[in-house]
Write a protein that holds these residues in place. Structure first.
Motif, mmCIF file in Angstrom:
data_model
loop_
_atom_site.group_PDB
_atom_site.id
_atom_site.type_symbol
_atom_site.label_atom_id
_atom_site.label_comp_id
_atom_site.label_asym_id
_atom_site.label_seq_id
_atom_site.Cartn_x
_atom_site.Cartn_y
_atom_site.Cartn_z
ATOM 1 N N SER A 112 15.418 20.309 63.226
ATOM 2 C CA SER A 112 16.314 20.665 62.022
ATOM 3 C C SER A 112 15.432 21.963 61.441
ATOM 4 O O SER A 112 16.355 22.425 60.481
ATOM 5 C CB SER A 112 16.077 19.411 60.977
ATOM 6 O OG SER A 112 14.730 19.471 60.805
ATOM 7 N N TYR A 113 14.464 22.430 61.876
ATOM 8 C CA TYR A 113 13.919 23.635 61.306
ATOM 9 C C TYR A 113 13.449 24.551 62.763
ATOM 10 O O TYR A 113 12.781 24.106 63.568
ATOM 11 C CB TYR A 113 12.643 23.519 60.735
ATOM 12 C CG TYR A 113 12.076 24.774 60.050
ATOM 13 C CD1 TYR A 113 12.066 25.429 58.962
ATOM 14 C CD2 TYR A 113 11.215 25.569 60.951
ATOM 15 C CE1 TYR A 113 11.584 26.709 58.251
ATOM 16 C CE2 TYR A 113 10.611 26.579 60.314
ATOM 17 C CZ TYR A 113 10.764 27.081 59.192
ATOM 18 O OH TYR A 113 9.821 28.230 58.769
ATOM 19 N N ARG A 151 18.577 22.638 59.513
ATOM 20 C CA ARG A 151 18.903 22.814 58.165
ATOM 21 C C ARG A 151 18.260 24.044 57.668
ATOM 22 O O ARG A 151 18.535 24.610 56.453
ATOM 23 C CB ARG A 151 18.188 21.583 57.714
ATOM 24 C CG ARG A 151 18.773 20.062 57.506
ATOM 25 C CD ARG A 151 18.434 19.056 56.751
ATOM 26 N NE ARG A 151 16.712 18.862 57.172
ATOM 27 C CZ ARG A 151 16.020 18.559 56.309
ATOM 28 N NH1 ARG A 151 16.145 18.530 55.107
ATOM 29 N NH2 ARG A 151 14.593 18.173 56.961
ATOM 30 N N PHE A 152 17.099 24.660 58.460
ATOM 31 C CA PHE A 152 16.407 25.862 57.794
ATOM 32 C C PHE A 152 16.676 26.752 59.295
ATOM 33 O O PHE A 152 16.176 26.214 60.536
ATOM 34 C CB PHE A 152 15.137 25.697 57.538
ATOM 35 C CG PHE A 152 15.208 25.139 56.353
ATOM 36 C CD1 PHE A 152 14.717 25.922 55.372
ATOM 37 C CD2 PHE A 152 15.229 23.674 55.834
ATOM 38 C CE1 PHE A 152 14.764 25.449 53.897
ATOM 39 C CE2 PHE A 152 15.009 23.374 54.513
ATOM 40 C CZ PHE A 152 14.950 23.987 53.625
ATOM 41 N N ARG A 156 15.167 30.538 55.965
ATOM 42 C CA ARG A 156 16.269 30.447 54.998
ATOM 43 C C ARG A 156 16.909 29.139 55.258
ATOM 44 O O ARG A 156 17.535 28.864 56.407
ATOM 45 C CB ARG A 156 17.117 31.603 55.146
ATOM 46 C CG ARG A 156 18.207 31.837 54.325
ATOM 47 C CD ARG A 156 19.230 32.907 54.684
ATOM 48 N NE ARG A 156 18.881 34.050 54.847
ATOM 49 C CZ ARG A 156 19.543 35.396 54.898
ATOM 50 N NH1 ARG A 156 20.810 35.075 55.442
ATOM 51 N NH2 ARG A 156 19.032 36.365 55.158
ATOM 52 N N ARG A 157 17.583 28.557 54.107
ATOM 53 C CA ARG A 157 18.218 27.280 54.277
ATOM 54 C C ARG A 157 19.795 27.554 55.060
ATOM 55 O O ARG A 157 20.289 28.464 54.471
ATOM 56 C CB ARG A 157 18.331 26.600 52.903
ATOM 57 C CG ARG A 157 19.203 25.475 52.978
ATOM 58 C CD ARG A 157 19.372 24.470 51.552
ATOM 59 N NE ARG A 157 18.040 24.055 51.165
ATOM 60 C CZ ARG A 157 17.414 22.938 51.235
ATOM 61 N NH1 ARG A 157 18.209 22.243 52.222
ATOM 62 N NH2 ARG A 157 16.096 22.483 50.916
ATOM 63 N N SER A 159 23.428 27.107 54.458
ATOM 64 C CA SER A 159 24.286 26.880 53.617
ATOM 65 C C SER A 159 25.391 26.120 54.025
ATOM 66 O O SER A 159 25.502 26.267 55.409
ATOM 67 C CB SER A 159 24.604 28.134 52.969
ATOM 68 O OG SER A 159 25.631 28.879 53.725
#
Length: 232
Positions: A112-113, A151-152, A156-157, A159
Motif C-alpha cells: 500500500s506504500y 495508498r501512497f 504523496r497520497r 487521490s
C-alpha cells in the motif's frame, strides 16, 4: 554466544523492528535471517551496497521494508512476502519501471506504500532535470494502475481522481523502450552524394559551387546589380 553478541551490536532490534544500516554489505547476511527472520515485521537495510535480496523470504512476518541507498538494479528478484505493506526503494539503480511494477504486483499483494524516488524509473525533477510534472504524473498513473492497492506513492497520497484516471488510461502510460539496438553514426561514417553521378554529362555541366561575380551598370547602384549569362 560471542558471535551473537557481535551481531547484536551491529544490528539494532527493538519491538520487532530490525535495523542493519551502513555496513557496506552486498547481500543480506544469513546470520540476520537465522537470528531474527521469524521475529521482525520491520526491516531497515538502508545505506549498504545490496545487489540481491536472496534470503529475504526468511522474514516471513515482514510488513515494512526499507532498502534506500543501495545498488538494486533491474535484474533483482523480489521474494514473495504476503504481509508486506510498505516498500521504500529510494536511490537505487532501477531503470525499467514496467518490469519493476510487474514483479511487485506478484510478490507483494498487500503493498500500500511505495517510494521510488531517485531511480531512473521514477521521472522526478529532483533526480532528472529533463523531466517535468507531466512525466511524473504519467508515471503515477501507470504505477497506480498496476498496483491497485497503493495508498501512497513517493510520499504523496493517491487521490481518488488519480485512481480514476489510472483506471481509465493508466495502461497507456507505460514507457516504451526500443526492442533493438540503434547504431550510432559519426559524420565520417556517412558518404554524402548530393548529385547523381552521370558519366555521360562529365565536363558539360556549367554549375559550380563558389563565389559569384557581380557586375554593376551604375556607380554605387545596388538596384542595377545583375549577373551576365557569360559569367556562369
Amino acid at each position: 554466544m560471542e558471535t551473537n553478541g557481535i551481531w547484536e551490536n551491529i544490528a539494532f532490534l527493538e519491538k520487532n523492528q530490525l535495523s542493519y544500516c551502513g555496513q557496506d554489505c552486498q547481500r543480506i547476511p544469513p546470520a540476520l535471517w537465522n537470528m531474527y527472520g521469524a521475529k521482525v515485521n520491520y526491516l531497515d537495510l538502508s545505506y549498504n551496497s545490496i545487489e540481491t535480496l536472496k534470503g529475504l523470504d526468511n522474514f516471513t512476518r515482514l510488513e515494512e521494508l526499507i532498502l534506500d541507498n543501495n545498488k538494486l538494479g533491474d535484474n533483482v528478484s523480489f521474494p514473495y512476502l504476503p504481509y508486506l505493506q510498505t516498500l521504500s526503494l529510494n536511490n537505487n539503480q532501477i531503470e525499467n519501471l514496467e518490469s519493476l511494477v510487474g514483479k511487485l504486483s506478484e510478490a507483494y499483494p498487500s503493498l500500500s506504500y511505495l517510494s521510488l524516488l531517485s531511480n531512473k524509473a521514477c521521472p522526478n525533477q529532483l533526480s532528472d532535470l529533463d523531466k517535468d510534472e507531466t512525466d511524473y504524473q504519467r508515471y503515477r498513473y501507470f504505477v497506480i494502475y498496476k498496483l491497485k492497492h497503493l495508498r501512497f506513492l513517493d510520499s504523496r497520497r493517491v487521490s481518488e481522481y488519480e485512481r480514476g484516471e489510472a483506471l481509465a488510461r493508466g495502461e497507456f502510460m507505460r514507457v516504451r523502450r526500443p526492442t533493438c539496438d540503434v547504431t550510432k553514426y559519426t559524420p565520417s561514417d556517412v558518404i554524402v552524394r548530393p548529385l547523381p553521378l552521370d558519366l555521360a554529362s562529365l565536363g558539360k555541366h556549367k554549375g559550380a559551387y563558389g563565389k559569384c561575380l557581380y557586375k554593376y551598370t551604375g556607380k554605387h547602384s545596388e538596384g542595377n546589380r545583375f549577373i551576365l549569362n557569360s559569367d556562369l
